[in-house]
Scaffold this motif. Structure first.
Motif, mmCIF file in Angstrom:
data_model
loop_
_atom_site.group_PDB
_atom_site.id
_atom_site.type_symbol
_atom_site.label_atom_id
_atom_site.label_comp_id
_atom_site.label_asym_id
_atom_site.label_seq_id
_atom_site.Cartn_x
_atom_site.Cartn_y
_atom_site.Cartn_z
ATOM 1 N N GLU A 188 41.488 -49.900 28.845
ATOM 2 C CA GLU A 188 40.176 -49.484 29.344
ATOM 3 C C GLU A 188 40.269 -48.429 30.442
ATOM 4 O O GLU A 188 39.278 -48.151 31.121
ATOM 5 C CB GLU A 188 39.420 -50.712 29.867
ATOM 6 C CG GLU A 188 39.200 -51.796 28.823
ATOM 7 C CD GLU A 188 38.466 -51.261 27.591
ATOM 8 O OE1 GLU A 188 37.476 -50.514 27.783
ATOM 9 O OE2 GLU A 188 38.872 -51.590 26.462
ATOM 10 N N LEU A 189 41.419 -47.831 30.621
ATOM 11 C CA LEU A 189 41.561 -46.798 31.640
ATOM 12 C C LEU A 189 40.578 -45.654 31.389
ATOM 13 O O LEU A 189 40.373 -45.229 30.257
ATOM 14 C CB LEU A 189 42.986 -46.223 31.631
ATOM 15 C CG LEU A 189 44.127 -47.061 32.224
ATOM 16 C CD1 LEU A 189 45.424 -46.300 32.111
ATOM 17 C CD2 LEU A 189 43.838 -47.408 33.674
ATOM 18 N N THR A 190 39.998 -45.149 32.473
ATOM 19 C CA THR A 190 39.111 -43.985 32.343
ATOM 20 C C THR A 190 39.686 -42.759 33.056
ATOM 21 O O THR A 190 39.113 -41.667 32.943
ATOM 22 C CB THR A 190 37.719 -44.281 32.919
ATOM 23 O OG1 THR A 190 37.823 -44.506 34.335
ATOM 24 C CG2 THR A 190 37.098 -45.491 32.232
ATOM 25 N N ALA A 191 40.780 -42.934 33.793
ATOM 26 C CA ALA A 191 41.373 -41.798 34.506
ATOM 27 C C ALA A 191 42.862 -42.027 34.710
ATOM 28 O O ALA A 191 43.321 -43.171 34.838
ATOM 29 C CB ALA A 191 40.693 -41.572 35.852
ATOM 30 N N VAL A 192 43.603 -40.926 34.744
ATOM 31 C CA VAL A 192 45.041 -40.956 35.026
ATOM 32 C C VAL A 192 45.330 -39.928 36.110
ATOM 33 O O VAL A 192 44.936 -38.762 35.994
ATOM 34 C CB VAL A 192 45.882 -40.622 33.775
ATOM 35 C CG1 VAL A 192 47.354 -40.435 34.142
ATOM 36 C CG2 VAL A 192 45.731 -41.719 32.726
ATOM 37 N N VAL A 193 45.987 -40.364 37.162
ATOM 38 C CA VAL A 193 46.454 -39.462 38.217
ATOM 39 C C VAL A 193 47.948 -39.265 38.021
ATOM 40 O O VAL A 193 48.701 -40.244 37.937
ATOM 41 C CB VAL A 193 46.166 -40.031 39.617
ATOM 42 C CG1 VAL A 193 46.713 -39.095 40.690
ATOM 43 C CG2 VAL A 193 44.671 -40.239 39.813
ATOM 44 N N ALA A 194 48.374 -38.020 37.948
ATOM 45 C CA ALA A 194 49.781 -37.712 37.689
ATOM 46 C C ALA A 194 50.475 -37.238 38.955
ATOM 47 O O ALA A 194 49.868 -36.642 39.852
ATOM 48 C CB ALA A 194 49.898 -36.648 36.603
ATOM 49 N N ALA A 195 51.785 -37.478 39.021
ATOM 50 C CA ALA A 195 52.589 -37.146 40.191
ATOM 51 C C ALA A 195 52.577 -35.657 40.494
ATOM 52 O O ALA A 195 52.631 -35.252 41.655
ATOM 53 C CB ALA A 195 54.027 -37.617 39.989
ATOM 54 N N ASN A 196 52.536 -34.828 39.457
ATOM 55 C CA ASN A 196 52.405 -33.383 39.650
ATOM 56 C C ASN A 196 51.767 -32.779 38.404
ATOM 57 O O ASN A 196 51.446 -33.482 37.438
ATOM 58 C CB ASN A 196 53.757 -32.736 39.987
ATOM 59 C CG ASN A 196 54.740 -32.740 38.835
ATOM 60 O OD1 ASN A 196 54.418 -33.124 37.710
ATOM 61 N ND2 ASN A 196 55.953 -32.302 39.106
#
Length: 354
Positions: A259-267
């Motif tokens: 159910e994730l709606t967002a992903v924050v990436a390291a770079n």
């Protein structure tokens, strides 16, 4: 009494030839052996004189720029900018800037510092996050202290400050050390606050290598934003700062929380991998899942959709590091200046799906 190469060999219980191989980096040497040799070099404070032309002066015309991965635009931009400031001005002696690619190896980092000490480098610039290992941190601090004591200007760019005791430092022509530290926590916090403002509450995070200071600081900023908003942290996956890691980590995040709606990436490079994984799973960016990166590398604006990210002024920071290394710019108060990032909102983030 000045230590000799033979003294180092005896202390490390290896042959003089092995010591030469470690210091010159021109032949494979087992990691354990390399560590023994470098430890002996530090314990004996062994410095082999560089070329005859450098013996009459406290320093040579060499400047070392240490990077983790020259193929990574993050490091390449800073190194290139620093090098542009290092070349001699009209009427001044030319400086030779050498980029030392450590490949993320702590042993290689120490070896390069030893080699630059041997060559009586005029300045040394270390870029990017540091390894979070107390023993290695102490070894680096000791090595930088010896460089500074010998008259080498030491500049950290994108690293946390390093403390050492140096006699005769500061004004009056003594050795100078300066740190340009990136506000990774603050930038990451603002990025997560942006996603929260768009209604996202199920946010996965792709972190960098666990042993790096940059990884910890960016993750701390992300978690601080969640805590302030009263939102429970989502799944976190650690990996390398490359596209493949972003791809694989995103699949793992979806496995842990569909159910994730967002992903924050390291770079930004990791973020591109995340976008590719989402597309391959039939998910739209940002219609189904928003994606955000960090650094604002040159390709970020040209990605489809353009990448929301935090812009670090990498070129400006690298150029300033070069000026500090050459004494063209005064050292900031206390020797430390914080370089802040800027939130760049683009098409890869949108409102959370209902």
């Amino acid at each position: 009494m000045t230590a000799t190469l033979a003294d180092v060999a005896a202390r490390a219980q290896v042959s003089p030839a092995t010591v030469s191989r470690v210091l010159n980096g021109n032949y494979p040497v087992a990691a354990a052996t390399r560590e023994r040799v470098l430890r002996a070099v530090d314990e004996l404070d062994y410095v082999l004189n560089g070329p005859a032309s450098s013996l009459a002066a406290a320093t040579s015309d060499l400047v070392g720029i240490l990077v983790n991965d020259i193929a990574d635009p993050f490091f390449g931009i800073m190194a290139g900018a620093a090098q542009s400031e290092i070349g001699g001005e009209r009427g001044a002696r030319e400086k030779l800037a050498v980029v030392c690619n450590t490949g993320g190896s702590p042993e290689r980092e120490l070896t390069y510092l030893t080699l630059l000490q041997r060559q009586r480098a005029a300045a040394v610039i270390l870029t990017g996050g540091a390894l979070e290992d107390p023993e290695h941190a102490a070894a680096v601090a000791a090595k930088l202290g010896r460089l500074a004591e010998a008259g080498t200007r030491v500049v950290l760019c994108g690293r946390p400050p390093v403390s050492w005791s140096v006699e005769g430092s500061g004004s009056g022509g003594g050795p100078v050390a300066a740190t340009l530290t990136f506000d990774n926590r603050g930038g990451s916090q603002r990025l997560t606050e942006h996603l929260l403002a768009l209604g996202h509450r199920r946010i996965g995070y792709i972190a960098g290598p666990e042993e790096r200071t940059t990884t910890r600081h960016r993750l701390e900023g992300h978690r601080a934003a969640l805590a302030t908003a009263g939102v429970a942290p989502g799944p976190v996956v650690h990996g390398s700062y490359d596209r493949r890691s972003g791809y694989d980590a995103t699949l793992e995040l979806l496995r842990r929380d569909q159910e994730l709606t967002a992903v924050v990436a390291a770079n930004d490079t990791v973020a591109l991998g995340a976008c590719a994984a989402l597309r391959d799973r039939g998910l739209a960016v940002p219609g189904d899942v928003s994606v955000a990166g960090f650094d604002d590398l040159p390709f970020s604006m040209d990605a489809v959709p353009a990448l929301t990210t935090v812009r670090l002024p990498l070129y400006e920071a690298g150029a300033r590091a070069g000026r500090l290394a050459m004494g063209k710019e005064p050292v900031p108060p206390g020797g430390i200046a914080t370089v802040h990032g800027e939130l760049m909102v683009r098409g890869s983030t949108g409102r959370a799906r209902a």
